[in-house]
Write a protein that holds these residues in place. Structure first.
Motif, short mmCIF file in Angstrom:
data_model
loop_
_atom_site.label_atom_id
_atom_site.label_comp_id
_atom_site.label_asym_id
_atom_site.label_seq_id
_atom_site.Cartn_x
_atom_site.Cartn_y
_atom_site.Cartn_z
N ASP A 1 45.16 33.68 36.81
CA ASP A 1 44.24 33.40 37.90
C ASP A 1 42.83 33.23 37.37
O ASP A 1 42.20 34.19 36.93
CB ASP A 1 44.29 34.56 38.92
CG ASP A 1 43.41 34.30 40.11
OD1 ASP A 1 42.94 33.14 40.26
OD2 ASP A 1 43.19 35.23 40.89
N ALA B 1 44.98 41.66 42.72
CA ALA B 1 44.01 40.57 42.70
C ALA B 1 43.43 40.26 44.07
O ALA B 1 42.47 39.48 44.17
CB ALA B 1 44.68 39.32 42.14
N THR C 1 40.06 32.89 38.84
CA THR C 1 39.00 33.57 39.58
C THR C 1 38.81 34.99 39.08
O THR C 1 37.75 35.60 39.31
CB THR C 1 39.30 33.61 41.09
OG1 THR C 1 40.52 34.30 41.30
CG2 THR C 1 39.37 32.20 41.65
N MET C 2 39.80 35.58 38.40
CA MET C 2 39.68 36.96 37.92
C MET C 2 39.00 37.05 36.56
O MET C 2 38.75 38.13 36.07
CB MET C 2 41.07 37.61 37.85
CG MET C 2 41.68 37.85 39.21
SD MET C 2 43.20 38.74 39.09
CE MET C 2 42.64 40.35 38.59
N ARG D 1 36.00 36.18 35.80
CA ARG D 1 34.54 36.29 35.92
C ARG D 1 34.06 37.65 35.55
O ARG D 1 34.63 38.64 35.66
CB ARG D 1 34.10 35.98 37.34
CG ARG D 1 34.37 34.54 37.65
CD ARG D 1 33.92 34.25 39.05
NE ARG D 1 34.37 32.91 39.35
CZ ARG D 1 34.50 32.46 40.57
NH1 ARG D 1 34.22 33.20 41.59
NH2 ARG D 1 34.90 31.24 40.77
N THR E 1 40.03 37.32 47.83
CA THR E 1 39.40 37.27 49.13
C THR E 1 37.97 36.75 49.02
O THR E 1 37.55 35.89 49.80
CB THR E 1 39.39 38.66 49.79
OG1 THR E 1 40.73 39.12 49.89
CG2 THR E 1 38.76 38.64 51.15
N LEU E 2 37.25 37.24 48.04
CA LEU E 2 35.88 36.77 47.83
C LEU E 2 35.84 35.33 47.33
O LEU E 2 35.05 34.52 47.81
CB LEU E 2 35.16 37.69 46.85
CG LEU E 2 34.88 39.11 47.33
CD1 LEU E 2 34.29 39.94 46.21
CD2 LEU E 2 33.94 39.09 48.53
N ALA E 3 36.68 35.02 46.36
CA ALA E 3 36.65 33.69 45.75
C ALA E 3 37.08 32.60 46.73
O ALA E 3 36.54 31.49 46.69
CB ALA E 3 37.54 33.66 44.52
N THR F 1 46.73 43.66 36.63
CA THR F 1 45.44 43.03 36.33
C THR F 1 45.56 42.12 35.12
O THR F 1 45.02 41.02 35.12
CB THR F 1 44.37 44.11 36.07
OG1 THR F 1 44.28 44.94 37.22
CG2 THR F 1 43.02 43.48 35.79
N PRO G 1 41.43 41.70 46.33
CA PRO G 1 39.98 41.80 46.61
C PRO G 1 39.17 40.64 46.01
O PRO G 1 38.29 40.08 46.67
CB PRO G 1 39.58 43.13 45.98
CG PRO G 1 40.84 43.93 45.96
CD PRO G 1 41.93 42.93 45.74
N ARG G 2 39.46 40.27 44.79
CA ARG G 2 38.73 39.16 44.16
C ARG G 2 39.12 37.82 44.77
O ARG G 2 38.28 36.93 44.90
CB ARG G 2 38.97 39.15 42.66
CG ARG G 2 38.29 40.31 41.99
CD ARG G 2 38.32 40.16 40.52
NE ARG G 2 37.73 41.34 39.90
CZ ARG G 2 37.46 41.40 38.63
NH1 ARG G 2 37.70 40.39 37.84
NH2 ARG G 2 36.92 42.50 38.14
#
Length: 183
Positions: A178, A30, A180-181, A183, A35-37, A171, A32-33
């Motif tokens: 989570d 998780a 944020t995942m 989306r 980090t962006l979120a 995943t 990478p996502r």
């Protein structure tokens, strides 16, 4: 104690141990996502991943000693709500700092529960043969996440490559807890 209750206790203890071990590695998928979120810096990414195992490792010896003094069942039961509340805080963290703090708090609950798991199994199963089987199941629950191929085979039911099976399982767990995942 009834025979059925022993096995139910084993399922609960093994499930808790599986979650404790899973939290050691689940964020690799998780990250990478996240980090962006959360707009995390490189340093924050390291702390997001490493806060949990670092705090667990530091607290485990003391928590084990405390478990011996206060009682394994009491320590395990006290660790459950800490772990659950910290999991909720981690799942809905608004920033990287909050996630790091939540993961450290999660580690406190894990350190409270982890040493008690094997002790409870040892006390609940008095027959040598049943105890050996129960310890094998307990150890298997810890190794199920560590050996991604076993988890993948169990969850997917087919022979997928080792790397892909671990990613799918991680995943799926990440998407479940989570927001944020999703989306």
């Amino acid at each position: 104690m009834h025979a059925q209750n022993r096995w139910l206790i084993l399922v609960m203890i093994s499930s808790a141990l599986f979650l404790i071990i899973t939290d050691m590695t689940v964020l690799y998928t998780a990250l990478p996502r996240l980090t962006l979120a959360l707009d995390a810096t490189a340093s924050q990414k390291l702390w997001i991943v490493n806060a949990y195992p670092l705090v667990v490792a530091g607290l485990l010896p003391g928590a084990g000693m405390l478990s011996d003094r206060l009682g394994h069942k009491n320590m395990f039961i006290a660790g459950l709500p800490v772990f659950a509340l910290a999991s909720l805080c981690a799942a809905f963290s608004p920033s990287a700092q909050w996630l790091i703090a939540a993961r450290a708090f999660l580690a406190v609950g894990a350190a409270m529960m982890m040493p008690a798991t094997l002790s409870i199994v040892r006390h609940v199963f008095t027959d040598e043969r049943e105890r050996a089987l129960a310890i094998g199941i307990w150890a298997g629950s810890a190794w199920a996440r560590r050996r991604r191929s076993l988890t993948g085979l169990f969850l997917v039911g087919s022979s997928i490559s080792d790397q892909r099976a671990g990613s799918d399982a991680g995943t799926a767990l990440g998407m479940l807890f989570d927001p944020t995942m999703r989306r």
